[in-house]
Design a protein around this motif. Structure first.
Motif, mmCIF file in Angstrom:
data_model
loop_
_atom_site.group_PDB
_atom_site.id
_atom_site.type_symbol
_atom_site.label_atom_id
_atom_site.label_comp_id
_atom_site.label_asym_id
_atom_site.label_seq_id
_atom_site.Cartn_x
_atom_site.Cartn_y
_atom_site.Cartn_z
ATOM 1 N N HIS A 98 0.781 -1.237 0.000
ATOM 2 C CA HIS A 98 0.000 0.000 0.000
ATOM 3 C C HIS A 98 0.818 1.295 0.000
ATOM 4 O O HIS A 98 0.283 2.338 -0.341
ATOM 5 C CB HIS A 98 -0.975 -0.007 1.178
ATOM 6 C CG HIS A 98 -2.008 -1.078 1.058
ATOM 7 N ND1 HIS A 98 -1.960 -2.231 1.798
ATOM 8 C CD2 HIS A 98 -3.086 -1.181 0.254
ATOM 9 C CE1 HIS A 98 -2.978 -2.998 1.476
ATOM 10 N NE2 HIS A 98 -3.689 -2.383 0.534
ATOM 11 N N ILE A 99 2.087 1.217 0.382
ATOM 12 C CA ILE A 99 2.908 2.426 0.332
ATOM 13 C C ILE A 99 3.452 2.571 -1.084
ATOM 14 O O ILE A 99 4.161 1.698 -1.583
ATOM 15 C CB ILE A 99 4.045 2.412 1.371
ATOM 16 C CG1 ILE A 99 3.445 2.465 2.779
ATOM 17 C CG2 ILE A 99 5.007 3.586 1.142
ATOM 18 C CD1 ILE A 99 4.456 2.417 3.902
ATOM 19 N N ARG A 100 3.088 3.691 -1.733
ATOM 20 C CA ARG A 100 3.479 3.922 -3.130
ATOM 21 C C ARG A 100 4.825 4.608 -3.252
ATOM 22 O O ARG A 100 5.500 4.492 -4.268
ATOM 23 C CB ARG A 100 2.433 4.784 -3.827
ATOM 24 C CG ARG A 100 1.094 4.112 -4.001
ATOM 25 C CD ARG A 100 0.172 4.990 -4.814
ATOM 26 N NE ARG A 100 -0.054 6.266 -4.166
ATOM 27 C CZ ARG A 100 -1.236 6.724 -3.776
ATOM 28 N NH1 ARG A 100 -2.303 6.012 -3.984
ATOM 29 N NH2 ARG A 100 -1.353 7.898 -3.200
ATOM 30 N N GLY A 101 5.200 5.370 -2.247
ATOM 31 C CA GLY A 101 6.466 6.076 -2.346
ATOM 32 C C GLY A 101 6.619 7.120 -1.263
ATOM 33 O O GLY A 101 5.816 7.212 -0.337
ATOM 34 N N VAL A 102 7.669 7.917 -1.420
ATOM 35 C CA VAL A 102 8.004 8.959 -0.454
ATOM 36 C C VAL A 102 8.242 10.249 -1.229
ATOM 37 O O VAL A 102 8.788 10.226 -2.334
ATOM 38 C CB VAL A 102 9.281 8.566 0.333
ATOM 39 C CG1 VAL A 102 9.685 9.661 1.295
ATOM 40 C CG2 VAL A 102 9.079 7.251 1.061
ATOM 41 N N ARG A 103 7.822 11.356 -0.651
ATOM 42 C CA ARG A 103 8.036 12.672 -1.269
ATOM 43 C C ARG A 103 8.699 13.596 -0.267
ATOM 44 O O ARG A 103 8.435 13.531 0.929
ATOM 45 C CB ARG A 103 6.708 13.288 -1.683
ATOM 46 C CG ARG A 103 6.008 12.509 -2.752
ATOM 47 C CD ARG A 103 5.550 13.445 -3.824
ATOM 48 N NE ARG A 103 4.758 12.710 -4.796
ATOM 49 C CZ ARG A 103 5.078 12.614 -6.052
ATOM 50 N NH1 ARG A 103 6.155 13.190 -6.500
ATOM 51 N NH2 ARG A 103 4.326 11.953 -6.887
ATOM 52 N N LEU A 104 9.531 14.468 -0.792
ATOM 53 C CA LEU A 104 10.149 15.498 0.035
ATOM 54 C C LEU A 104 9.188 16.671 0.123
ATOM 55 O O LEU A 104 8.693 17.166 -0.890
ATOM 56 C CB LEU A 104 11.474 15.963 -0.581
ATOM 57 C CG LEU A 104 12.182 17.099 0.145
ATOM 58 C CD1 LEU A 104 12.650 16.643 1.523
ATOM 59 C CD2 LEU A 104 13.346 17.600 -0.664
ATOM 60 N N HIS A 105 8.925 17.109 1.337
ATOM 61 C CA HIS A 105 8.033 18.244 1.583
ATOM 62 C C HIS A 105 8.890 19.372 2.134
ATOM 63 O O HIS A 105 9.590 19.197 3.125
ATOM 64 C CB HIS A 105 6.955 17.826 2.586
ATOM 65 C CG HIS A 105 5.877 18.820 2.774
ATOM 66 N ND1 HIS A 105 4.852 18.985 1.877
ATOM 67 C CD2 HIS A 105 5.660 19.701 3.760
ATOM 68 C CE1 HIS A 105 4.051 19.931 2.309
ATOM 69 N NE2 HIS A 105 4.520 20.381 3.453
ATOM 70 N N PHE A 106 8.847 20.526 1.470
ATOM 71 C CA PHE A 106 9.644 21.682 1.888
ATOM 72 C C PHE A 106 8.723 22.817 2.279
ATOM 73 O O PHE A 106 7.816 23.186 1.528
ATOM 74 C CB PHE A 106 10.570 22.134 0.756
ATOM 75 C CG PHE A 106 11.353 23.369 1.083
ATOM 76 C CD1 PHE A 106 12.415 23.310 1.965
ATOM 77 C CD2 PHE A 106 11.014 24.589 0.538
ATOM 78 C CE1 PHE A 106 13.144 24.455 2.294
ATOM 79 C CE2 PHE A 106 11.728 25.739 0.843
ATOM 80 C CZ PHE A 106 12.795 25.663 1.730
#
Length: 132
Positions: A98-106
């Protein structure tokens, strides 16, 4: 900052067929150029700046991977966020599935609601692009 008007083409979205402004990016500034500019401002050798930038990147990346938020003074805060599918039942959730990926949040540095990063930005329509 230059922009173009782009029509939403995904029929499943409620904004389908509507236009929105999107930023135009003509150039990518590589780290070599940043290092050169910083070295000139500091009156030092590019090798010194490269060493510091490489070390900062390694340390910041390690903290982000550990789940820490990283705040850089006069710049902002970074954190990694997980993108995942939603499930109806807690017991059905499987990380690998279920985890599709990771994104950097700035988040830019903000003082009492004022974000210096955005100060002085003006908008100009991209004259090299023609809309359909």
């Amino acid at each position: 900052m230059k922009y173009r008007l782009k029509k939403e083409t995904k029929p499943t979205l409620p904004t389908f067929g509507k236009y929105k402004a999107v930023a135009v990016h003509y150039h990518t500034v590589e780290s070599r150029q940043l290092i050169k500019e910083v070295a000139q401002r500091m009156g030092t050798h590019t090798s010194n700046v490269l060493a510091v930038m490489t070390s900062v990147a390694e340390v910041v990346n390690n903290h982000l991977r550990e789940g820490d938020r990283v705040r850089l003074e006069d710049w902002g805060m970074m954190k990694l966020e997980i993108e995942s599918e939603k499930v109806d039942n807690l017991k059905d959730f499987k990380a690998k599935k279920h985890i599709r990926g990771v994104r950097l949040h700035f988040l830019p540095q903000s003082y009492e609601g004022h974000q210096e990063l955005y100060e002085g930005i003006t908008f100009e329509k991209d004259k090299l692009y023609t809309e359909d």
